[in-house]
Design a protein around this motif. Structure first.
Motif, PDB file in Angstrom:
ATOM      1  N   PRO A  80      74.999  -2.578 -38.175  1.00 19.83           N
ATOM      2  CA  PRO A  80      76.240  -1.870 -38.219  1.00 19.83           C
ATOM      3  C   PRO A  80      77.436  -2.798 -37.737  1.00 19.83           C
ATOM      4  O   PRO A  80      78.707  -2.702 -37.984  1.00 19.83           O
ATOM      5  CB  PRO A  80      76.364  -0.426 -37.243  1.00 19.83           C
ATOM      6  CG  PRO A  80      75.309  -1.009 -36.369  1.00 19.83           C
ATOM      7  CD  PRO A  80      74.351  -1.734 -37.132  1.00 19.83           C
ATOM      8  N   TYR A  81      76.828  -3.722 -36.876  1.00 18.95           N
ATOM      9  CA  TYR A  81      78.021  -4.774 -36.304  1.00 18.95           C
ATOM     10  C   TYR A  81      77.322  -6.134 -36.797  1.00 18.95           C
ATOM     11  O   TYR A  81      76.485  -6.238 -37.762  1.00 18.95           O
ATOM     12  CB  TYR A  81      78.104  -4.787 -34.828  1.00 18.95           C
ATOM     13  CG  TYR A  81      78.617  -3.662 -34.281  1.00 18.95           C
ATOM     14  CD1 TYR A  81      80.108  -3.391 -34.377  1.00 18.95           C
ATOM     15  CD2 TYR A  81      77.790  -2.570 -33.757  1.00 18.95           C
ATOM     16  CE1 TYR A  81      80.496  -2.274 -33.881  1.00 18.95           C
ATOM     17  CE2 TYR A  81      78.273  -1.569 -33.468  1.00 18.95           C
ATOM     18  CZ  TYR A  81      79.708  -1.294 -33.435  1.00 18.95           C
ATOM     19  OH  TYR A  81      80.101  -0.070 -32.972  1.00 18.95           O
ATOM     20  N   LEU A  82      78.205  -7.265 -36.906  1.00 14.74           N
ATOM     21  CA  LEU A  82      77.600  -8.601 -36.917  1.00 14.74           C
ATOM     22  C   LEU A  82      76.181  -9.029 -36.359  1.00 14.74           C
ATOM     23  O   LEU A  82      76.115  -8.580 -35.397  1.00 14.74           O
ATOM     24  CB  LEU A  82      78.409  -9.744 -36.609  1.00 14.74           C
ATOM     25  CG  LEU A  82      78.587 -11.042 -37.401  1.00 14.74           C
ATOM     26  CD1 LEU A  82      78.706 -10.602 -38.773  1.00 14.74           C
ATOM     27  CD2 LEU A  82      79.369 -12.005 -36.964  1.00 14.74           C
ATOM     28  N   PHE A  83      75.122  -9.243 -37.160  1.00 17.81           N
ATOM     29  CA  PHE A  83      73.800  -9.615 -36.623  1.00 17.81           C
ATOM     30  C   PHE A  83      73.381  -8.442 -36.016  1.00 17.81           C
ATOM     31  O   PHE A  83      72.842  -8.018 -35.172  1.00 17.81           O
ATOM     32  CB  PHE A  83      73.914 -10.714 -35.581  1.00 17.81           C
ATOM     33  CG  PHE A  83      74.314 -11.942 -36.064  1.00 17.81           C
ATOM     34  CD1 PHE A  83      73.672 -12.532 -37.470  1.00 17.81           C
ATOM     35  CD2 PHE A  83      75.004 -12.886 -35.260  1.00 17.81           C
ATOM     36  CE1 PHE A  83      74.434 -13.818 -37.805  1.00 17.81           C
ATOM     37  CE2 PHE A  83      75.309 -14.446 -35.548  1.00 17.81           C
ATOM     38  CZ  PHE A  83      74.954 -14.547 -36.865  1.00 17.81           C
ATOM     39  N   VAL A  84      73.322  -7.264 -36.859  1.00 18.79           N
ATOM     40  CA  VAL A  84      72.901  -5.843 -36.707  1.00 18.79           C
ATOM     41  C   VAL A  84      73.460  -5.220 -35.689  1.00 18.79           C
ATOM     42  O   VAL A  84      74.154  -4.122 -35.796  1.00 18.79           O
ATOM     43  CB  VAL A  84      71.352  -5.996 -36.572  1.00 18.79           C
ATOM     44  CG1 VAL A  84      70.793  -4.881 -36.561  1.00 18.79           C
ATOM     45  CG2 VAL A  84      70.780  -6.686 -37.792  1.00 18.79           C
ATOM     46  N   ASN A  85      73.174  -5.477 -34.287  1.00 23.69           N
ATOM     47  CA  ASN A  85      73.724  -4.772 -33.301  1.00 23.69           C
ATOM     48  C   ASN A  85      74.486  -5.601 -32.245  1.00 23.69           C
ATOM     49  O   ASN A  85      74.717  -5.282 -31.111  1.00 23.69           O
ATOM     50  CB  ASN A  85      72.404  -4.249 -32.439  1.00 23.69           C
ATOM     51  CG  ASN A  85      71.714  -2.897 -33.213  1.00 23.69           C
ATOM     52  OD1 ASN A  85      72.393  -2.011 -33.526  1.00 23.69           O
ATOM     53  ND2 ASN A  85      70.561  -3.152 -32.955  1.00 23.69           N
ATOM     54  N   ASP A  86      75.144  -6.857 -32.640  1.00 24.87           N
ATOM     55  CA  ASP A  86      75.794  -7.668 -31.732  1.00 24.87           C
ATOM     56  C   ASP A  86      77.298  -7.137 -31.801  1.00 24.87           C
ATOM     57  O   ASP A  86      78.266  -7.690 -32.328  1.00 24.87           O
ATOM     58  CB  ASP A  86      75.727  -9.084 -32.611  1.00 24.87           C
ATOM     59  CG  ASP A  86      76.339 -10.192 -31.705  1.00 24.87           C
ATOM     60  OD1 ASP A  86      76.549  -9.764 -30.393  1.00 24.87           O
ATOM     61  OD2 ASP A  86      76.311 -11.269 -32.048  1.00 24.87           O
ATOM     62  N   LYS A  87      77.505  -6.270 -30.984  1.00 22.62           N
ATOM     63  CA  LYS A  87      78.706  -5.303 -30.749  1.00 22.62           C
ATOM     64  C   LYS A  87      79.805  -6.256 -30.167  1.00 22.62           C
ATOM     65  O   LYS A  87      80.728  -6.181 -30.847  1.00 22.62           O
ATOM     66  CB  LYS A  87      78.486  -4.312 -29.979  1.00 22.62           C
ATOM     67  CG  LYS A  87      79.680  -3.360 -29.518  1.00 22.62           C
ATOM     68  CD  LYS A  87      79.550  -2.248 -28.792  1.00 22.62           C
ATOM     69  CE  LYS A  87      80.715  -1.667 -28.028  1.00 22.62           C
ATOM     70  NZ  LYS A  87      80.545  -0.389 -27.072  1.00 22.62           N
ATOM     71  N   TYR A  88      79.488  -7.193 -29.392  1.00 27.27           N
ATOM     72  CA  TYR A  88      80.542  -7.930 -28.666  1.00 27.27           C
ATOM     73  C   TYR A  88      80.537  -9.320 -29.165  1.00 27.27           C
ATOM     74  O   TYR A  88      80.694 -10.348 -28.376  1.00 27.27           O
ATOM     75  CB  TYR A  88      80.350  -7.905 -27.004  1.00 27.27           C
ATOM     76  CG  TYR A  88      80.949  -6.522 -26.605  1.00 27.27           C
ATOM     77  CD1 TYR A  88      82.342  -6.682 -26.421  1.00 27.27           C
ATOM     78  CD2 TYR A  88      80.382  -5.512 -26.344  1.00 27.27           C
ATOM     79  CE1 TYR A  88      83.008  -5.527 -25.821  1.00 27.27           C
ATOM     80  CE2 TYR A  88      80.763  -4.552 -25.645  1.00 27.27           C
ATOM     81  CZ  TYR A  88      82.185  -4.397 -25.356  1.00 27.27           C
ATOM     82  OH  TYR A  88      82.799  -3.319 -25.213  1.00 27.27           O
ATOM     83  N   HIS A  89      80.114  -9.664 -30.449  1.00 23.18           N
ATOM     84  CA  HIS A  89      80.214 -11.035 -31.087  1.00 23.18           C
ATOM     85  C   HIS A  89      81.635 -11.223 -31.211  1.00 23.18           C
ATOM     86  O   HIS A  89      82.648 -10.506 -31.647  1.00 23.18           O
ATOM     87  CB  HIS A  89      79.778 -11.121 -32.453  1.00 23.18           C
ATOM     88  CG  HIS A  89      79.792 -12.427 -33.017  1.00 23.18           C
ATOM     89  ND1 HIS A  89      78.505 -13.029 -32.857  1.00 23.18           N
ATOM     90  CD2 HIS A  89      80.416 -13.075 -33.842  1.00 23.18           C
ATOM     91  CE1 HIS A  89      78.802 -14.267 -33.610  1.00 23.18           C
ATOM     92  NE2 HIS A  89      80.176 -14.019 -34.259  1.00 23.18           N
ATOM     93  N   THR A  90      82.128 -12.508 -30.525  1.00 16.65           N
ATOM     94  CA  THR A  90      83.468 -12.569 -30.004  1.00 16.65           C
ATOM     95  C   THR A  90      84.543 -12.632 -31.290  1.00 16.65           C
ATOM     96  O   THR A  90      85.447 -11.910 -31.325  1.00 16.65           O
ATOM     97  CB  THR A  90      83.527 -14.080 -29.323  1.00 16.65           C
ATOM     98  OG1 THR A  90      82.683 -14.066 -28.360  1.00 16.65           O
ATOM     99  CG2 THR A  90      85.144 -14.260 -28.990  1.00 16.65           C
ATOM    100  N   LEU A  91      84.200 -13.425 -32.360  1.00 15.37           N
ATOM    101  CA  LEU A  91      84.978 -13.387 -33.230  1.00 15.37           C
ATOM    102  C   LEU A  91      84.866 -12.254 -34.350  1.00 15.37           C
ATOM    103  O   LEU A  91      85.344 -12.191 -35.420  1.00 15.37           O
ATOM    104  CB  LEU A  91      85.020 -14.672 -34.227  1.00 15.37           C
ATOM    105  CG  LEU A  91      85.461 -15.867 -33.490  1.00 15.37           C
ATOM    106  CD1 LEU A  91      85.102 -17.084 -34.287  1.00 15.37           C
ATOM    107  CD2 LEU A  91      86.655 -15.715 -32.978  1.00 15.37           C
ATOM    108  N   ASN A  92      84.180 -11.061 -33.874  1.00 11.37           N
ATOM    109  CA  ASN A  92      84.073 -10.011 -34.677  1.00 11.37           C
ATOM    110  C   ASN A  92      84.930  -9.066 -33.895  1.00 11.37           C
ATOM    111  O   ASN A  92      84.943  -7.959 -34.382  1.00 11.37           O
ATOM    112  CB  ASN A  92      82.924  -9.597 -34.942  1.00 11.37           C
ATOM    113  CG  ASN A  92      82.468  -8.636 -36.206  1.00 11.37           C
ATOM    114  OD1 ASN A  92      83.199  -8.875 -37.055  1.00 11.37           O
ATOM    115  ND2 ASN A  92      81.529  -7.563 -36.135  1.00 11.37           N
ATOM    116  N   LEU A  93      85.812  -9.437 -33.053  1.00 16.45           N
ATOM    117  CA  LEU A  93      86.533  -8.300 -32.045  1.00 16.45           C
ATOM    118  C   LEU A  93      87.879  -8.695 -32.267  1.00 16.45           C
ATOM    119  O   LEU A  93      88.354  -9.655 -32.780  1.00 16.45           O
ATOM    120  CB  LEU A  93      86.124  -8.732 -30.684  1.00 16.45           C
ATOM    121  CG  LEU A  93      84.684  -8.115 -30.096  1.00 16.45           C
ATOM    122  CD1 LEU A  93      84.555  -9.107 -28.656  1.00 16.45           C
ATOM    123  CD2 LEU A  93      84.446  -6.625 -30.056  1.00 16.45           C
TER     124      LEU A  93
END
Length: 301
Positions: A199-212
Motif C-alpha cells: 500500500p506504500y512504496l516498497f510495500v510497507n515503507d510508510k515513511y519513505h522520505t520522498l513519498n511523503l
C-alpha cells in the motif's frame, strides 16, 4: 468543521486511513539535506485520507505540498531526480513518428530528448525556469505554462498526452486530468507514470522520505489508476510495472525494516544463506516501485 472532498471525484466520500507524524516527516527530509519545517507550522500530524469510490489516497491539509523553493532544494540535493527513467524507455518503444506528443512536467527534457532522437514530434510544459532554459538550449519545444492555459488554444491537438512522476505531486487531480484530456484527440493515448504504492512504496515503507509531503500529495496504485475509468471518458489499455530488480537493494532494506520481527529475521537469514534465490523469489511475486498506465480517450468523451 471542514468538509473534506476527494480531489479525484470532488465528492465527500472519503475516510481517514491514518496519521503521519510531522516530527518524523521533518526528520526524514533533514537526512537528505532538505528543510521542510515551514510546511508544517502549527501541525503535529498529517492525515492520509482515501476516496472510497476510487481508492485514491491523499495527504491533508493540502497546504503542506511543496513550492518552487522546495523543488529547487531537492534538485540540488538529488541530482538524479530529473534524469532518464525506466518508464521513459518503456513508453518510447510504443510510440511512432506519426504521433504528436505532449509531455506535462518535462523537467530538464529527458523524455523530450528521447522523443527527438526518434524523430517524434513533441512539445512539453514546464514551470521551472532553469529547466526551461536547458530545454531551449537543446532545441526542445517547451512552454512555460500550466496545462489548463495550454488547452485554451490546443483542444484535441495531440495523439499522446503523457506525464511521468507528476500526478503524485498534484492536489487538484480532477481538474488536472480533465485539462490533459482536453488536449488529447479522441481515441488518443493518455499515459501516466507514478510511484506504485502497495500500500506504500516498497510495500510497507510508510515513511519513505520522498513519498511523503511536501513532495507527494497523493498515493497511487493500479486500483486507483484503473478507477479513472469511473471518473473520466477513458478506457484502460495497458499496465506496466517497473521490474523490482531495478531497485531491489533499496526494496530489501525497507522490506526488512518494515516487516514483523519474525519475518524480518527470516529475510535476513535467507538473504545471508541464499541471496540470489531470495532475490529471484521476491522479484517474481512483487512488483517494482513505479507503474505506468495507458488509457485511450473515448471518442466524444
Amino acid at each position: 468543521m471542514e468538509k473534506i472532498l476527494s480531489p479525484l471525484t470532488q465528492q465527500p466520500t472519503v475516510v481517514k486511513v491514518e496519521d503521519f507524524s510531522v516530527a518524523q516527516t521533518i526528520s526524514q527530509y533533514e537526512e537528505i539535506g532538505v528543510d521542510v519545517k515551514r510546511f508544517f507550522e502549527n501541525l503535529n500530524t498529517v492525515q492520509l485520507y482515501k476516496c472510497t469510490k476510487t481508492n485514491y489516497r491523499f495527504y491533508h491539509p493540502f497546504s503542506i505540498i511543496g513550492d518552487a523553493d522546495f523543488y529547487k532544494d531537492l534538485s540540488i540535493n538529488r541530482k538524479s531526480y530529473y534524469s532518464t527513467r525506466w518508464e521513459h524507455n518503456k513508453i518510447l518503444s510504443t510510440l511512432n513518428p506519426k504521433e504528436k506528443v505532449l509531455e506535462i512536467g518535462s523537467g530538464f527534457g529527458a523524455f523530450l530528448s528521447l522523443l527527438k532522437s526518434k524523430s517524434i514530434q513533441a512539445e512539453g510544459l514546464e514551470l521551472n525556469p532553469e529547466a526551461i532554459k536547458k530545454c531551449q538550449l537543446e532545441g526542445l519545444q517547451i512552454h512555460d505554462m500550466l496545462i489548463d492555459e495550454f488547452t485554451v488554444n490546443h483542444k484535441d491537438s495531440h495523439d499522446v498526452v503523457c506525464f511521468f512522476q507528476v500526478l503524485e505531486h498534484i492536489t487538484n487531480v480532477h481538474d488536472f486530468l480533465q485539462s490533459a484530456l482536453v488536449a488529447l484527440k479522441p481515441n488518443g493515448k493518455l499515459i501516466i507514470g507514478v510511484p506504485n504504492n502497495n500500500p506504500y512504496l516498497f510495500v510497507n515503507d510508510k515513511y519513505h522520505t520522498l513519498n511523503l509531503p511536501p513532495h507527494h500529495a497523493g498515493l497511487w496504485n493500479e486500483k486507483s489508476l484503473k478507477a479513472l475509468e469511473k471518473v473520466f471518458s477513458v478506457k484502460l489499455e495497458t499496465v506496466y510495472y517497473e521490474p523490482l530488480g531495478r531497485s531491489y537493494t533499496a526494496f530489501l532494506t525497507a522490506y526488512i525494516k518494515n516487516s514483523s520481527f519474525i519475518y524480518s529475521k527470516m529475510l535476513i537469514a535467507v538473504n545471508k544463506i541464499a541471496p540470489k534465490v531470495l532475490k529471484r523469489i521476491l522479484c517474481k511475486f512483487i512488483n517494482g516501485r513505479n507503474i505506468v498506465v495507458v488509457f485511450r480517450k473515448i471518442k466524444n468523451g
